[in-house]
Motif scaffolding. Structure first.
Motif, PDB file in Angstrom:
ATOM      1  N   LEU A  38      26.107 -48.152  16.204  1.00  0.00           N
ATOM      2  CA  LEU A  38      27.331 -48.777  15.704  1.00  0.00           C
ATOM      3  C   LEU A  38      28.086 -47.776  14.831  1.00  0.00           C
ATOM      4  N   PRO A  39      29.418 -47.795  14.868  1.00  0.00           N
ATOM      5  CA  PRO A  39      30.187 -46.926  13.976  1.00  0.00           C
ATOM      6  C   PRO A  39      30.285 -47.539  12.571  1.00  0.00           C
ATOM      7  N   LEU A  40      30.525 -46.699  11.598  1.00  0.00           N
ATOM      8  CA  LEU A  40      30.765 -47.130  10.218  1.00  0.00           C
ATOM      9  C   LEU A  40      32.213 -46.800   9.886  1.00  0.00           C
ATOM     10  N   THR A  41      33.054 -47.814   9.886  1.00  0.00           N
ATOM     11  CA  THR A  41      34.480 -47.630   9.654  1.00  0.00           C
ATOM     12  C   THR A  41      34.984 -48.686   8.688  1.00  0.00           C
ATOM     13  N   THR A  42      36.099 -48.380   8.036  1.00  0.00           N
ATOM     14  CA  THR A  42      36.794 -49.337   7.169  1.00  0.00           C
ATOM     15  C   THR A  42      38.282 -49.319   7.524  1.00  0.00           C
ATOM     16  N   GLU A  43      39.030 -50.202   6.913  1.00  0.00           N
ATOM     17  CA  GLU A  43      40.464 -50.249   7.191  1.00  0.00           C
ATOM     18  C   GLU A  43      41.162 -48.994   6.698  1.00  0.00           C
ATOM     19  N   THR A  44      40.667 -48.415   5.605  1.00  0.00           N
ATOM     20  CA  THR A  44      41.310 -47.227   5.045  1.00  0.00           C
ATOM     21  C   THR A  44      40.708 -45.930   5.565  1.00  0.00           C
ATOM     22  N   SER A  45      39.518 -45.978   6.104  1.00  0.00           N
ATOM     23  CA  SER A  45      38.864 -44.781   6.621  1.00  0.00           C
ATOM     24  C   SER A  45      38.419 -45.039   8.057  1.00  0.00           C
ATOM     25  N   PRO A  46      39.080 -44.407   9.017  1.00  0.00           N
ATOM     26  CA  PRO A  46      38.727 -44.677  10.418  1.00  0.00           C
ATOM     27  C   PRO A  46      37.356 -44.139  10.813  1.00  0.00           C
ATOM     28  N   ARG A  47      36.798 -43.253   9.983  1.00  0.00           N
ATOM     29  CA  ARG A  47      35.490 -42.710  10.332  1.00  0.00           C
ATOM     30  C   ARG A  47      34.717 -42.343   9.071  1.00  0.00           C
ATOM     31  N   LEU A  48      33.618 -43.044   8.861  1.00  0.00           N
ATOM     32  CA  LEU A  48      32.684 -42.686   7.800  1.00  0.00           C
ATOM     33  C   LEU A  48      31.405 -42.092   8.359  1.00  0.00           C
ATOM     34  N   GLY A  49      30.926 -42.653   9.462  1.00  0.00           N
ATOM     35  CA  GLY A  49      29.682 -42.193  10.055  1.00  0.00           C
ATOM     36  C   GLY A  49      29.269 -43.112  11.183  1.00  0.00           C
ATOM     37  N   ALA A  50      28.009 -43.024  11.536  1.00  0.00           N
ATOM     38  CA  ALA A  50      27.475 -43.853  12.617  1.00  0.00           C
ATOM     39  C   ALA A  50      25.995 -44.088  12.357  1.00  0.00           C
TER      40      ALA A  50
END
Length: 500
Positions: free
Chosen positions: A210-222
């Motif tokens: 699963l990806p780790l994303t937020t509304e303000t950061s499209p990419r944090l990790g996986a």
């Protein structure tokens, strides 16, 4: 949050009993549908939290045979069972997110994410790759049930062949996927040969990512979870895991912001302190500094003076945060100027510093200790303003220097205190420190002073010729198990000067 509409009145006692019978840790496995509709044409209702909460009407268009009417309690039993499953899912997510939110460091949050996700999708091992899109870092890989060597093997797989690589980088001409499942890795004909080799070596046969994303950061990790046998999480497990991953990503984003703020404070603090210590014949110097997350006002200095002398200083400014850092920088710069002009008289140096502080920053106080050293004569003249006494560490003695009591700078209308002169023996080390070393122990001050004396006396003879090793030993004994690097409002400064 899951949107659970109230569809039907259910028996509350029966619902609570059904919920209590199911443990949270194995809620995923025990929440399979317990009942079936009596009418053969009625569709089977999947019990997945938050998905299709409305019971669909029968798909048939012909009225049922009048001889086989549906029991009135059948539909209510199905809805009650589904509602009990939703409540159990909510309880599971609540407990897992509660454990996650209690984590205070990025490393502990990543480990908790892996453990909770493994419980939700029914896996035993996994890894999470943290790569914030802003490039500010930190970038790291954390494993669950995987040693560092195992993670190293996984990193040898071409990135485009890994689940986390495709989630983080995407594929050319296509958006990043929302999840990636490999139910049978070794059975995939298109699998990269190196990936096949590593999977066989480490003993995993399936994966779910699963990806780790937020509304303000499209990419944090996986995050990737690994199965020992060919397997795949159910639709319900996927839904719960995705909900948890979204919340975990928000929590990780907040921790990353704190990490960046702490790093900036540490950078400013280090820039306000000496970039290197001077080399003076007849003396060896070493310093250790630990700053709190908000940035404190503890500082040290060592500056060459005329005629081969050396000035040593430690001090602490009241308060924390940017204002304390700025005040610390001004105070240190002022003390350097006074030391160059009249360093041979430490009392005059501190008197001038006190007057400057009282005139320019009347709402602030500070402690300070200044020592005028003549290495050739092994002579020290020092004076302190509300500061803890130095320690002399040697083969034949470990004792505090007897200094007179004095008020901190900025506390009295006119500050004055006598100086103290001492002559260390060859091979002895004078240890200057700030009160943060004592306060971080959590002990009363008298007991903290006793602990510091015992720590200094226990320095092994083999390292007593190295002031840096002496400072490290004192830190390790006073604040064991990495307590010196833990978050604290108190800064720590140690300045060790060994006489040859």
């Amino acid at each position: 949050m899951l949107d659970i509409p109230l569809l039907v009145r259910v028996h509350v006692d029966a619902l609570i009993a059904a919920q209590n019978d199911m443990g949270v840790c194995d809620a995923i496995e025990q929440n399979a549908p317990a009942g079936k509709p009596a009418i053969m044409s009625a569709p089977h209702v999947p019990k997945v939290a938050g998905i299709d909460p409305v019971v669909p009407p029968p798909a048939h268009t012909v009225a049922p045979h009048p001889a086989t009417p549906a029991p009135p309690a059948a539909a209510g039993a199905v809805l009650q069972d589904r509602l009990a499953g939703w409540v159990s899912d909510l309880t599971t997510l609540h407990e897992l997110t509660e454990r996650l939110v209690r984590t205070r460091s990025l490393d502990s949050a990543l480990h908790e994410l892996l453990r909770a996700g493994a419980a939700l999708v029914g896996a035993r091992r996994g890894l999470v790759v943290l790569e914030p899109a802003d490039g500010l870092g930190p970038s790291t890989t954390v494993g669950l049930g995987l040693a560092h060597a195992d993670l190293g093997h996984i990193e040898t797989v071409p990135r485009s062949s890994t689940s986390y690589g495709r989630l983080l980088d995407g594929l050319p001409g296509s958006p990043r996927p929302s999840e990636i499942a490999h139910p049978d890795l070794l059975g995939e004909a298109e699998l990269d040969p190196r990936h096949r080799e590593v999977a066989a070596r480490l003993g995993y046969a399936a994966s779910y990512a699963l990806p780790l994303t937020t509304e303000t950061s499209p990419r944090l990790g996986a995050a990737v979870w690994l199965y020992d046998e060919p397997a795949e999480p159910s639709e319900r497990q996927r839904h719960l895991a995705s909900l948890y991953a979204r919340y975990a990503a928000e929590h990780l984003a907040r921790l990353l912001e704190l990490e960046h703020a702490h790093a900036q404070v540490a950078t400013v603090t280090e820039e306000l302190l000496p970039s290197r210590l001077p080399r003076v014949a007849g003396m060896q110097l070493a310093a250790r500094h630990r700053t709190g997350p908000q940035g404190g006002g503890d500082w040290y200095d060592a500056l060459p003076l005329p005629e081969g002398a050396l000035g040593l200083a430690v001090g602490s400014v009241s308060g924390t945060g940017p204002s304390a850092l700025a005040a610390m920088g001004r105070l240190r710069a002022s003390l350097r100027a006074y030391a160059v002009m009249e360093g041979e008289d430490p009392v005059a140096v501190l008197s001038d510093l006190e007057l400057l502080l009282r005139l320019t920053e009347p709402a602030r106080s500070a402690t300070a200790l200044f020592a005028y050293c003549e290495p050739a004569q092994r002579k020290i003249v020092l004076a302190g303003a509300g500061h803890s006494p130095p320690l002399i560490i040697g083969d034949r003695r470990t004792e505090y220097v007897e200094t007179s009591l004095s008020a901190p700078l900025g506390m009295l209308a006119c500050w004055e205190a006598p100086s103290v002169e001492l002559t260390p023996a060859p091979g002895e080390t004078v240890l200057l420190y700030t009160d943060g070393l004592l306060e971080r122990t959590g002990d009363p001050m008298d007991r903290a002073f006793a602990r510091l004396h015992a720590a200094a006396a226990s320095v092994p003879r083999a390292v007593r010729n190295d002031p840096g090793a002496i400072a490290d030993h004192v830190l390790r004994i006073m604040l064991p198990n990495g307590a010196d690097t833990a978050d604290s409002a108190e800064d720590i400064v140690l300045l060790a000067a060994r006489f040859d």
